[in-house]
Scaffold this active site. Structure first.
Site, short mmCIF file in Angstrom:
data_model
loop_
_atom_site.label_atom_id
_atom_site.label_comp_id
_atom_site.label_asym_id
_atom_site.label_seq_id
_atom_site.Cartn_x
_atom_site.Cartn_y
_atom_site.Cartn_z
NE ARG A 214 -4.14 -1.65 0.26
CZ ARG A 214 -4.17 -2.94 -0.06
NH1 ARG A 214 -3.10 -3.52 -0.57
NH2 ARG A 214 -5.27 -3.65 0.14
CB SER B 134 -8.27 -1.23 4.51
OG SER B 134 -8.67 -2.49 4.05
CD GLU C 292 -5.21 1.42 2.39
OE1 GLU C 292 -5.44 2.21 1.45
OE2 GLU C 292 -5.82 0.36 2.56
N1 EPU Z 1 -10.59 -10.17 10.49
C1 EPU Z 1 -11.27 -10.23 11.69
N2 EPU Z 1 -12.23 -9.29 11.93
C2 EPU Z 1 -12.56 -8.35 11.04
C3 EPU Z 1 -11.88 -8.29 9.81
C4 EPU Z 1 -10.89 -9.22 9.56
O1 EPU Z 1 -11.01 -11.08 12.52
O2 EPU Z 1 -13.44 -7.54 11.35
C5 EPU Z 1 -9.54 -11.19 10.22
C6 EPU Z 1 -10.10 -12.50 9.70
O3 EPU Z 1 -9.37 -13.54 10.28
C7 EPU Z 1 -9.80 -12.47 8.23
C8 EPU Z 1 -8.51 -11.68 8.21
O4 EPU Z 1 -8.66 -10.72 9.25
O5 EPU Z 1 -9.62 -13.75 7.74
C9 EPU Z 1 -8.26 -10.97 6.89
O6 EPU Z 1 -9.42 -10.23 6.52
P1 EPU Z 1 -9.73 -9.87 4.99
O7 EPU Z 1 -9.57 -11.07 4.13
O8 EPU Z 1 -11.04 -9.17 4.97
O9 EPU Z 1 -8.55 -8.91 4.59
P2 EPU Z 1 -7.86 -7.67 5.35
O10 EPU Z 1 -6.48 -8.10 5.72
O11 EPU Z 1 -8.73 -7.15 6.43
C10 EPU Z 1 -6.79 -6.72 3.17
C11 EPU Z 1 -6.75 -5.42 2.42
C12 EPU Z 1 -8.06 -5.19 1.67
C13 EPU Z 1 -8.24 -6.33 0.69
C14 EPU Z 1 -8.25 -7.65 1.48
C15 EPU Z 1 -8.28 -8.85 0.57
C16 EPU Z 1 -5.25 -3.96 3.67
C17 EPU Z 1 -5.13 -2.77 4.53
N3 EPU Z 1 -6.49 -4.32 3.34
O12 EPU Z 1 -7.80 -6.60 4.17
O13 EPU Z 1 -7.92 -3.98 0.92
O14 EPU Z 1 -9.45 -6.20 -0.03
O15 EPU Z 1 -7.03 -7.77 2.26
O16 EPU Z 1 -7.06 -8.99 -0.08
O17 EPU Z 1 -4.24 -4.55 3.28
C18 EPU Z 1 -8.27 -1.65 0.99
O18 EPU Z 1 -7.06 -1.53 0.94
O19 EPU Z 1 -9.04 -0.64 1.01
C19 EPU Z 1 -8.85 -2.98 1.05
C20 EPU Z 1 -10.16 -3.19 1.20
#
Ligand code: EPU
Length: 336
Positions: free
Chosen positions: A161, A235, A332
């Site tokens: 990012r 995010s 971010e």
């Molecule tokens: N999780 C929780 N609670 C929550 C949210 C997430 O426990 O409320 C845990 C879960 O275990 C889940 C893990 O976090 O399995 C990962 O969650 P998710 O797959 O939703 O991905 P993320 O790490 O929260 C990142 C990116 C997103 C992108 C997704 C999918 C960043 C800051 N965010 O989110 O990007 O869509 O992975 O690749 O790296 C963005 O940048 O605006 C964005 C949406």
């Protein structure tokens, strides 16, 4: 393009914050931009899709909307298609264009809100793919000398990012167009758990870029709020990267903590959504500012929240995650 004054920016930022621009204009080419800059009062804010910003104040100077369009195949060889895209094009519109022509590489990045020009700024990424993997080069306007410069993938210094445009060149360049290098023969990225599950659930037998795109769209629609309905900028924080030793001691204390291998060796990337949820914020709402009930990493505006209210909420979240886990969350979203 025509100038306007005292314009509400509500529909120009996906958070739906009702800040005002004292002066406002759009541009559709580098020449157009150069001409506007001659009389644009400072400070200057350039917006694309407005999908990664939080407006915490009115803009006393000028807001310029990057509306440079165009999607053109500029070169091709046996393996790749090189496609030049105007910075003002809608990102998802571009993804759909690629899928309809069988140009592979951006299908995992389906439905990301925002414009093409904003995508390299923060090296957008989702479901196992980052923009840098399909990036060839970009053209940007240098506000310091009015010249147009090319940036290769190395020049951009892409990170998680992150790019040079968020670091030492912050505020200096306006991205005009991006050339993508897309695959003629797709390389499927289905290693991300949620995609695998979604494809299995829908009983897909033959993989295609369209099937992946549709799976990503289903996952995103289920988890992430549609900015047209509830204001948000995806995010709000980055997933924090910590040394493996720190991860090990956190894991001993919180066995359920979620971590993935980090971008550099001996580091772990923690799921910020998990940390925020465990700190008790998921679904929290105060006035019209809140934390999304299905994804704690996304802050939302239910209607009339001010940028300041969302910002204050983000500070409280940072404080409580720091207190509970000793981990600092970095924003971010760009704060203006
Ligand atoms: N999780 C929780 N609670 C929550 C949210 C997430 O426990 O409320 C845990 C879960 O275990 C889940 C893990 O976090 O399995 C990962 O969650 P998710 O797959 O939703 O991905 P993320 O790490 O929260 C990142 C990116 C997103 C992108 C997704 C999918 C960043 C800051 N965010 O989110 O990007 O869509 O992975 O690749 O790296 C963005 O940048 O605006 C964005 C949406």
């Amino acid at each position: 393009m025509r100038w306007s004054e005292n314009i509400s920016l509500k529909k120009y930022n996906t958070f739906g914050i009702d800040a005002t621009a004292r002066h406002f204009a759009g541009f559709t080419s580098a020449d157009d931009l150069a001409e506007l800059l001659i009389r644009a009062p400072q400070p200057l804010v350039v917006l694309g899709g407005g999908s990664n910003i939080l407006l915490t104040r009115d803009i006393e100077g000028t807001v310029l909307i990057n509306a440079i369009g165009g999607i053109d195949l500029v070169d091709e060889d046996d393996d790749y298609c090189y496609v030049k895209v105007g910075a003002g094009e809608d990102w998802h519109g571009f993804v759909e264009h690629c899928i309809s022509r069988d140009w592979a590489g951006v299908e995992n990045l389906s439905l990301i809100p925002g414009s093409v020009g904003a995508a390299p700024m923060q090296n957008i990424g989702a479901y196992g793919v980052e923009l840098k993997e399909v990036f060839h080069e970009l053209e940007a306007f240098d506000l310091q000398d009015g010249k147009v410069r090319m940036f290769t993938v190395n020049d951009c210094r892409f990170g998680y990012r992150d790019s040079i445009f968020k670091q030492e060149y912050k505020g200096r360049f306006i991205i005009l167009s991006v050339i993508f290098r897309l695959n003629r023969v797709p390389v499927y990225h289905t290693e991300y758990g949620a995609i695998r599950e979604e494809l299995e659930k829908s009983g897909i037998r033959e993989l295609s870029i369209r099937a992946i795109s549709e799976a990503v769209i289903r996952i995103r629609t289920a988890k992430l709020p549609d900015p047209k309905i509830i204001g948000n900028a995806g995010s709000f924080f980055k997933n924090p990267v910590v040394p493996n030793e720190q991860y090990a001691s956190l894991k001993a204390k919180f066995p359920e903590i979620v971590g993935y291998p980090g971008p550099v060796q001996s580091t772990t990337k923690l799921a910020a959504g998990w940390l925020i949820e465990q700190a008790g914020w998921k679904g929290y709402r105060r006035g019209d500012a809140g934390v999304h009930a299905k994804q704690a990493l996304v802050l939302v505006n239910y209607g009339h929240a001010t940028g300041r209210e969302i910002f204050d909420l983000s500070e409280e979240i940072q404080g409580s995650v720091q207190q509970k886990f000793g981990v600092s969350l970095e924003r971010e979203v760009n704060i203006i």
